[in-house]
Design an enzyme around this catalytic site. Structure first.
Site, PDB file in Angstrom:
ATOM      1  N   LYS A   1     -11.268  55.165 105.737  1.00  0.00           N
ATOM      2  CA  LYS A   1     -10.174  55.427 104.621  1.00  0.00           C
ATOM      3  C   LYS A   1      -8.835  55.953 106.653  1.00  0.00           C
ATOM      4  O   LYS A   1      -9.838  56.474 107.245  1.00  0.00           O
ATOM      5  CB  LYS A   1     -10.635  56.469 104.309  1.00  0.00           C
ATOM      6  CG  LYS A   1      -8.861  57.211 102.528  1.00  0.00           C
ATOM      7  CD  LYS A   1      -8.787  56.712 101.796  1.00  0.00           C
ATOM      8  CE  LYS A   1      -7.884  56.896 101.014  1.00  0.00           C
ATOM      9  NZ  LYS A   1      -7.527  56.346  99.935  1.00  0.00           N
TER      10      LYS A   1
ATOM     11  N   GLY B   1      -0.235  64.464  87.610  1.00  0.00           N
ATOM     12  CA  GLY B   1       1.043  63.820  88.297  1.00  0.00           C
ATOM     13  C   GLY B   1       0.961  62.854  87.963  1.00  0.00           C
ATOM     14  O   GLY B   1       0.622  61.786  87.400  1.00  0.00           O
TER      15      GLY B   1
HETATM   16  P1  NAD Z   1       1.649  59.780  94.309  1.00  0.00           P
HETATM   17  O1  NAD Z   1       2.025  60.474  95.452  1.00  0.00           O
HETATM   18  O2  NAD Z   1       2.950  58.349  93.804  1.00  0.00           O
HETATM   19  O3  NAD Z   1       2.419  60.238  93.356  1.00  0.00           O
HETATM   20  C1  NAD Z   1       1.326  61.601  93.178  1.00  0.00           C
HETATM   21  C2  NAD Z   1       1.662  62.282  92.558  1.00  0.00           C
HETATM   22  O4  NAD Z   1       1.576  63.324  92.047  1.00  0.00           O
HETATM   23  C3  NAD Z   1       3.507  62.607  92.929  1.00  0.00           C
HETATM   24  O5  NAD Z   1       4.148  62.870  91.957  1.00  0.00           O
HETATM   25  C4  NAD Z   1       2.675  64.276  93.253  1.00  0.00           C
HETATM   26  O6  NAD Z   1       4.100  65.035  93.172  1.00  0.00           O
HETATM   27  C5  NAD Z   1       2.151  64.728  92.511  1.00  0.00           C
HETATM   28  N1  NAD Z   1       1.583  66.160  92.951  1.00  0.00           N
HETATM   29  C6  NAD Z   1       1.114  66.016  93.690  1.00  0.00           C
HETATM   30  N2  NAD Z   1       0.217  67.924  93.889  1.00  0.00           N
HETATM   31  C7  NAD Z   1       0.550  67.872  92.722  1.00  0.00           C
HETATM   32  C8  NAD Z   1      -0.305  69.120  92.073  1.00  0.00           C
HETATM   33  N3  NAD Z   1      -0.595  69.986  92.875  1.00  0.00           N
HETATM   34  N4  NAD Z   1       0.297  69.110  91.243  1.00  0.00           N
HETATM   35  C9  NAD Z   1       0.990  67.844  90.659  1.00  0.00           C
HETATM   36  N5  NAD Z   1       1.369  66.984  90.516  1.00  0.00           N
HETATM   37  C10 NAD Z   1       1.224  66.982  91.695  1.00  0.00           C
HETATM   38  O7  NAD Z   1       0.249  58.758  94.137  1.00  0.00           O
HETATM   39  P2  NAD Z   1      -0.300  57.964  93.277  1.00  0.00           P
HETATM   40  O8  NAD Z   1      -0.689  56.119  94.167  1.00  0.00           O
HETATM   41  O9  NAD Z   1      -0.202  57.770  92.579  1.00  0.00           O
HETATM   42  O10 NAD Z   1      -1.861  58.320  93.634  1.00  0.00           O
HETATM   43  C11 NAD Z   1      -2.766  59.438  92.578  1.00  0.00           C
HETATM   44  C12 NAD Z   1      -4.099  59.991  93.225  1.00  0.00           C
HETATM   45  O11 NAD Z   1      -4.938  58.712  92.491  1.00  0.00           O
HETATM   46  C13 NAD Z   1      -4.315  60.462  94.443  1.00  0.00           C
HETATM   47  O12 NAD Z   1      -5.291  60.817  94.044  1.00  0.00           O
HETATM   48  C14 NAD Z   1      -4.239  58.661  94.820  1.00  0.00           C
HETATM   49  O13 NAD Z   1      -5.895  58.688  96.326  1.00  0.00           O
HETATM   50  C15 NAD Z   1      -5.402  58.387  94.618  1.00  0.00           C
HETATM   51  N6  NAD Z   1      -5.931  56.689  93.982  1.00  0.00           N
HETATM   52  C16 NAD Z   1      -4.013  56.018  93.584  1.00  0.00           C
HETATM   53  C17 NAD Z   1      -4.669  54.907  94.137  1.00  0.00           C
HETATM   54  C18 NAD Z   1      -3.324  53.824  94.821  1.00  0.00           C
HETATM   55  O14 NAD Z   1      -4.219  52.624  94.130  1.00  0.00           O
HETATM   56  N7  NAD Z   1      -2.221  53.977  94.653  1.00  0.00           N
HETATM   57  C19 NAD Z   1      -5.923  53.952  93.937  1.00  0.00           C
HETATM   58  C20 NAD Z   1      -6.504  54.945  93.821  1.00  0.00           C
HETATM   59  C21 NAD Z   1      -6.621  56.614  93.737  1.00  0.00           C
END
Ligand code: NAD
Length: 351
Positions: A79, A178
């Site tokens: 990562k 989120g």
């Molecule tokens: P993203 O940044 O698009 O979405 C995250 C959302 O969470 C945003 O809308 C942000 O405003 C919100 N957020 C941040 N802090 C917050 C809080 N304290 N309370 C409420 N909302 C909050 O990210 P994503 O790509 O959707 O990923 C979301 C999660 O899933 C992350 O933990 C990421 O590591 C995990 N993940 C993502 C992927 C992927 O393919 N994108 C794959 C595996 C895991």
């Protein structure tokens, strides 16, 4: 660019980069390559300290090792994190990050993560070839978020089957924390099946989109833990399942996309078991993105139909983890860990 190698027990290679010209401050961690090159996303976050960034990259890269092991992607765990705020993003910053990635000579391969999208990776690609998740038009597999959301959706249905005796999400209330790339798309799947959403997000824009387009009810960010619901779906950041939140949760299952959902894996998995809350281990349910990206590296290149079949297997993988936990009287986290470690051990033995 100044690169400092950090000696971290249990990790193959961890390095820090500082580049005065672009303001880059970043860490890359390669946890384990027993099963293949270490592939994991690049996160950009305004960490409060370098220690916080290092802790995050170590936890995330270790999680990737287990995630890829259970999902059998043929990849190891790695990562990267950039210490910056979203308004500091620039092509130059990501090109510098690409030079840092390149120093790993393919031991680490990057992709999207929080605050890093396809456009940013195109800048990274200018200085290294070790990038996945590039646009489909360029032979890549595209943004992994829809695949992660699909995997979470089929995984949530497995959790519903285990917790409620019925995989259908119709009429179920999901507290979605989120509603960004993954959370919004997961919410869309849930609503399409007749489920209902309560959402919380620190971005008003994202909350507004979920309310308007998914018919969700919005609550303040901290109130999401108190929502009387069927399923809590953490799709923001990690460590939201902890001593403070577990007593507040009023759900029967936790099934969401965030990485490292449990602040302390063993302690909090056990606390959930004792409260009768079913936990879908994060690295099993959120493997859709890495599965999709892994197909980009296969001979013949990316194949969407093959990716979907493999992503939908998350449903069965979770049912098997739940059954093992039930039969052995252990936490679902321990059950998932046993699968991951067995796969690593058998690969290590034949290597
Ligand atoms: P993203 O940044 O698009 O979405 C995250 C959302 O969470 C945003 O809308 C942000 O405003 C919100 N957020 C941040 N802090 C917050 C809080 N304290 N309370 C409420 N909302 C909050 O990210 P994503 O790509 O959707 O990923 C979301 C999660 O899933 C992350 O933990 C990421 O590591 C995990 N993940 C993502 C992927 C992927 O393919 N994108 C794959 C595996 C895991």
């Amino acid at each position: 660019m100044k690169i400092t190698l950090l000696d971290i027990p249990g990790y193959e290679r961890v390095a820090k980069a500082q580049d005065d010209a672009t303001g880059l401050l970043a860490f890359i961690a390669v946890h384990d390559r027993t099963l293949g090159p270490a592939l994991g996303g690049m996160r950009l976050w305004n960490y409060e300290s370098e220690d916080a960034a290092l802790t995050d990259v170590l936890r995330l890269s270790r999680g990737m090792t287990f995630k890829s092991s259970v999902a059998r992607t043929g990849l190891g765990g790695g990562k990267s994190v950039l210490v910056a705020s979203a308004d500091q993003k620039s092509p130059e910053l990501f090109e510098a990050m690409g030079r840092f990635v390149d120093t790993f000579e393919g031991k680490y391969i990057t992709a999207e993560d929080v605050n890093v999208g396809v456009a940013d990776l195109l800048s990274v690609r200018k200085s290294t070839k070790y990038v996945t998740g590039l646009p489909r038009e360029q032979g890549g597999s595209g943004n992994p978020s829809p695949s992660t959301a699909r995997g979470c959706y089929v995984g949530m249905k497995a959790a519903a089957l285990e917790a409620f005796g019925d995989a259908s999400l119709e009429g179920k209330l999901v507290a979605l924390q989120g509603v960004g790339s993954v959370g919004y798309t997961l919410g869309r799947h849930i609503v399409d099946e007749g489920g209902k959403l309560v959402v919380a997000d620190i971005s008003q824009e994202n909350v507004g989109r979920a309310v308007n387009e998914l018919g969700a009810t919005a609550v303040e960010p901290d109130a999401i833990y108190d929502v009387d619901c069927d399923i809590y779906a953490p799709c923001a950041l990690g460590a939201t399942v902890n001593d403070d939140t577990i007593p507040r949760l009023k759900c029967k299952a936790i099934a969401g996309a965030a990485n490292n959902q449990l602040l302390d894996e063993n302690v909090h998995a056990e606390a959930l078991r004792q409260r009768g809350i079913l936990y879908a281990p994060d690295y099993v349910i959120n493997a859709g993105g890495i599965i999709n990206v892994s197909l980009e590296l296969e001979e013949g290149g990316y194949n969407e139909a093959a990716a979907i079949v493999k992503i939908d297997n998350i449903h069965e993988a979770l049912l098997s983890v739940f059954e093992t936990a039930r039969v052995k009287g252990i936490t679902t986290h321990e059950a998932a860990q046993q699968v991951a470690e067995a796969n690593l051990a058998s690969a290590g033995a034949t290597a």
